[in-house]
Design a protein around this motif. Structure first.
Motif, mmCIF file in Angstrom:
data_model
loop_
_atom_site.group_PDB
_atom_site.id
_atom_site.type_symbol
_atom_site.label_atom_id
_atom_site.label_comp_id
_atom_site.label_asym_id
_atom_site.label_seq_id
_atom_site.Cartn_x
_atom_site.Cartn_y
_atom_site.Cartn_z
ATOM 1 N N VAL A 18 -7.102 -9.055 -6.725
ATOM 2 C CA VAL A 18 -8.375 -8.836 -6.030
ATOM 3 C C VAL A 18 -8.798 -7.395 -6.279
ATOM 4 C CG1 VAL A 18 -7.873 -10.558 -4.237
ATOM 5 C CG2 VAL A 18 -7.274 -8.168 -3.839
ATOM 6 N N SER A 19 -9.979 -7.041 -5.825
ATOM 7 C CA SER A 19 -10.415 -5.650 -5.982
ATOM 8 C C SER A 19 -9.664 -4.772 -4.989
ATOM 9 C CB SER A 19 -11.920 -5.537 -5.727
ATOM 10 O OG SER A 19 -12.198 -5.796 -4.356
ATOM 11 N N GLY A 20 -9.686 -3.485 -5.241
ATOM 12 C CA GLY A 20 -9.056 -2.551 -4.319
ATOM 13 C C GLY A 20 -9.713 -2.583 -2.957
ATOM 14 N N SER A 21 -11.041 -2.713 -2.924
ATOM 15 C CA SER A 21 -11.733 -2.745 -1.640
ATOM 16 C C SER A 21 -11.409 -4.024 -0.874
ATOM 17 C CB SER A 21 -13.247 -2.585 -1.821
ATOM 18 O OG SER A 21 -13.763 -3.602 -2.625
ATOM 19 N N ARG A 22 -11.201 -5.137 -1.603
ATOM 20 C CA ARG A 22 -10.827 -6.380 -0.920
ATOM 21 C C ARG A 22 -9.417 -6.259 -0.349
ATOM 22 N NH1 ARG A 22 -11.026 -9.409 2.659
ATOM 23 N NH2 ARG A 22 -10.271 -11.513 2.487
ATOM 24 N N ALA A 23 -8.517 -5.629 -1.079
ATOM 25 C CA ALA A 23 -7.154 -5.411 -0.577
ATOM 26 C C ALA A 23 -7.194 -4.591 0.711
ATOM 27 C CB ALA A 23 -6.302 -4.721 -1.636
ATOM 28 N N GLU A 24 -8.042 -3.577 0.730
ATOM 29 C CA GLU A 24 -8.189 -2.748 1.930
ATOM 30 C C GLU A 24 -8.752 -3.579 3.092
ATOM 31 O OE1 GLU A 24 -9.976 1.593 3.276
ATOM 32 O OE2 GLU A 24 -10.579 0.736 1.351
ATOM 33 N N GLN A 25 -9.729 -4.442 2.811
ATOM 34 C CA GLN A 25 -10.283 -5.316 3.852
ATOM 35 C C GLN A 25 -9.197 -6.207 4.446
ATOM 36 O OE1 GLN A 25 -13.328 -7.545 1.812
ATOM 37 N NE2 GLN A 25 -14.966 -6.392 2.799
ATOM 38 N N ILE A 26 -8.366 -6.785 3.585
ATOM 39 C CA ILE A 26 -7.289 -7.666 4.057
ATOM 40 C C ILE A 26 -6.347 -6.884 4.956
ATOM 41 C CG2 ILE A 26 -5.265 -9.003 3.354
ATOM 42 C CD1 ILE A 26 -6.883 -9.700 0.760
ATOM 43 N N ALA A 27 -5.984 -5.676 4.541
ATOM 44 C CA ALA A 27 -5.061 -4.858 5.337
ATOM 45 C C ALA A 27 -5.627 -4.541 6.715
ATOM 46 C CB ALA A 27 -4.731 -3.569 4.593
ATOM 47 N N LYS A 28 -6.953 -4.407 6.790
ATOM 48 C CA LYS A 28 -7.595 -4.076 8.061
ATOM 49 C C LYS A 28 -7.995 -5.319 8.851
ATOM 50 C CE LYS A 28 -9.205 0.394 6.501
ATOM 51 N NZ LYS A 28 -10.350 1.248 6.201
ATOM 52 N N GLY A 29 -7.685 -6.503 8.304
ATOM 53 C CA GLY A 29 -7.991 -7.742 9.002
ATOM 54 C C GLY A 29 -9.436 -8.159 8.941
ATOM 55 N N ARG A 30 -10.149 -7.666 7.963
ATOM 56 C CA ARG A 30 -11.564 -8.025 7.817
ATOM 57 C C ARG A 30 -11.693 -9.168 6.826
ATOM 58 N NH1 ARG A 30 -13.273 -1.888 7.196
ATOM 59 N NH2 ARG A 30 -13.064 -1.274 9.363
ATOM 60 N N GLY A 31 -12.664 -10.024 7.093
ATOM 61 C CA GLY A 31 -12.894 -11.172 6.220
ATOM 62 C C GLY A 31 -13.664 -10.778 4.987
ATOM 63 N N LYS A 48 0.816 -1.216 0.000
ATOM 64 C CA LYS A 48 0.000 0.000 0.000
ATOM 65 C C LYS A 48 0.846 1.261 0.000
ATOM 66 C CE LYS A 48 -3.539 2.746 0.588
ATOM 67 N NZ LYS A 48 -3.500 3.790 -0.396
ATOM 68 N N GLU A 49 2.026 1.198 0.560
ATOM 69 C CA GLU A 49 2.874 2.391 0.685
ATOM 70 C C GLU A 49 3.019 3.104 -0.663
ATOM 71 O OE1 GLU A 49 6.549 1.529 2.714
ATOM 72 O OE2 GLU A 49 5.487 0.320 4.208
ATOM 73 N N GLY A 50 2.368 4.262 -0.770
ATOM 74 C CA GLY A 50 2.461 5.077 -1.975
ATOM 75 C C GLY A 50 1.567 4.643 -3.123
ATOM 76 N N ARG A 51 0.726 3.670 -2.907
ATOM 77 C CA ARG A 51 -0.150 3.195 -3.979
ATOM 78 C C ARG A 51 -1.613 3.353 -3.581
ATOM 79 N NH1 ARG A 51 3.736 -1.276 -3.868
ATOM 80 N NH2 ARG A 51 4.824 -1.376 -5.841
ATOM 81 N N PRO A 52 -2.485 3.566 -4.550
ATOM 82 C CA PRO A 52 -3.920 3.546 -4.247
ATOM 83 C C PRO A 52 -4.376 2.093 -4.076
ATOM 84 C CG PRO A 52 -3.572 3.988 -6.580
ATOM 85 C CD PRO A 52 -2.213 3.953 -5.937
ATOM 86 N N TRP A 53 -5.490 1.901 -3.370
ATOM 87 C CA TRP A 53 -5.998 0.550 -3.132
ATOM 88 C C TRP A 53 -6.265 -0.198 -4.439
ATOM 89 C CZ3 TRP A 53 -4.818 -1.661 1.013
ATOM 90 C CH2 TRP A 53 -4.823 -1.007 2.239
ATOM 91 N N ARG A 54 -6.732 0.503 -5.448
ATOM 92 C CA ARG A 54 -7.006 -0.121 -6.738
ATOM 93 C C ARG A 54 -5.755 -0.811 -7.274
ATOM 94 N NH1 ARG A 54 -5.230 1.239 -11.142
ATOM 95 N NH2 ARG A 54 -4.733 3.359 -10.514
ATOM 96 N N GLU A 55 -4.634 -0.136 -7.215
ATOM 97 C CA GLU A 55 -3.378 -0.697 -7.724
ATOM 98 C C GLU A 55 -2.919 -1.881 -6.869
ATOM 99 O OE1 GLU A 55 1.217 0.697 -8.582
ATOM 100 O OE2 GLU A 55 -0.348 2.232 -8.430
ATOM 101 N N VAL A 56 -3.069 -1.772 -5.561
ATOM 102 C CA VAL A 56 -2.708 -2.884 -4.677
ATOM 103 C C VAL A 56 -3.553 -4.099 -5.029
ATOM 104 C CG1 VAL A 56 -2.633 -3.703 -2.278
ATOM 105 C CG2 VAL A 56 -1.973 -1.343 -2.814
ATOM 106 N N GLY A 57 -4.850 -3.884 -5.215
ATOM 107 C CA GLY A 57 -5.739 -4.970 -5.601
ATOM 108 C C GLY A 57 -5.327 -5.611 -6.911
ATOM 109 N N GLU A 58 -4.970 -4.794 -7.885
ATOM 110 C CA GLU A 58 -4.544 -5.331 -9.180
ATOM 111 C C GLU A 58 -3.298 -6.198 -9.027
ATOM 112 O OE1 GLU A 58 -4.076 -1.951 -11.760
ATOM 113 O OE2 GLU A 58 -6.235 -1.647 -11.946
ATOM 114 N N LEU A 59 -2.364 -5.767 -8.195
ATOM 115 C CA LEU A 59 -1.149 -6.552 -7.968
ATOM 116 C C LEU A 59 -1.465 -7.916 -7.362
ATOM 117 C CD1 LEU A 59 1.182 -3.761 -6.531
ATOM 118 C CD2 LEU A 59 1.502 -4.993 -8.687
#
Length: 110
Positions: free
Chosen positions: A69-82, A55-66
């Motif tokens: 998964v979707s950007g919102s799913r990547a954010e959920q994973i980072a926050k420990g949500r299922g 995530k450092e320096g990237r938008p969630w969308r880009e993290v998800g693409e890497l």
């Protein structure tokens, strides 16, 4: 999952199934499942750390693409949500637990 880990899990499950005393087998299986759950929690923590690093320096969308998964799913994973529940895990139909067959009749037409 590595082949060695899969093999070890399958081997232990087979050993547990072979315990003849049902009460002893129950407690052994419960302990085994608790160990698996601890391993699962450790894996989730590692996933969170990786996603946070990406995530450092990237938008969630880009993290998800890497991660595929979707950007919102990547954010959920980072926050420990299922993840959201999948259709296969949805609530069973009413009466299923009681062994009732679904009502497949069609209503009468007026």
């Amino acid at each position: 999952m590595t082949e060695a880990l899969t093999s070890a899990i399958e081997s232990e499950a087979g050993r547990l199934a072979g315990i003849t005393d049902p009460v002893e087998r129950f407690h052994a299986v419960r302990e085994f499942r608790q160990k698996l759950a601890r391993g699962d929690r450790s894996g989730k923590e590692l996933e969170q750390a990786v996603v946070s690093e990406l995530k450092e320096g990237r938008p969630w969308r880009e993290v998800g693409e890497l991660l595929g998964v979707s950007g919102s799913r990547a954010e959920q994973i980072a926050k420990g949500r299922g993840p959201l529940r999948h259709a296969a895990e949805s609530t069973p139909r009413a009466g299923a637990a009681e062994g009732h067959a679904p009502d497949t009749s069609t209503p009468e037409q007026p």
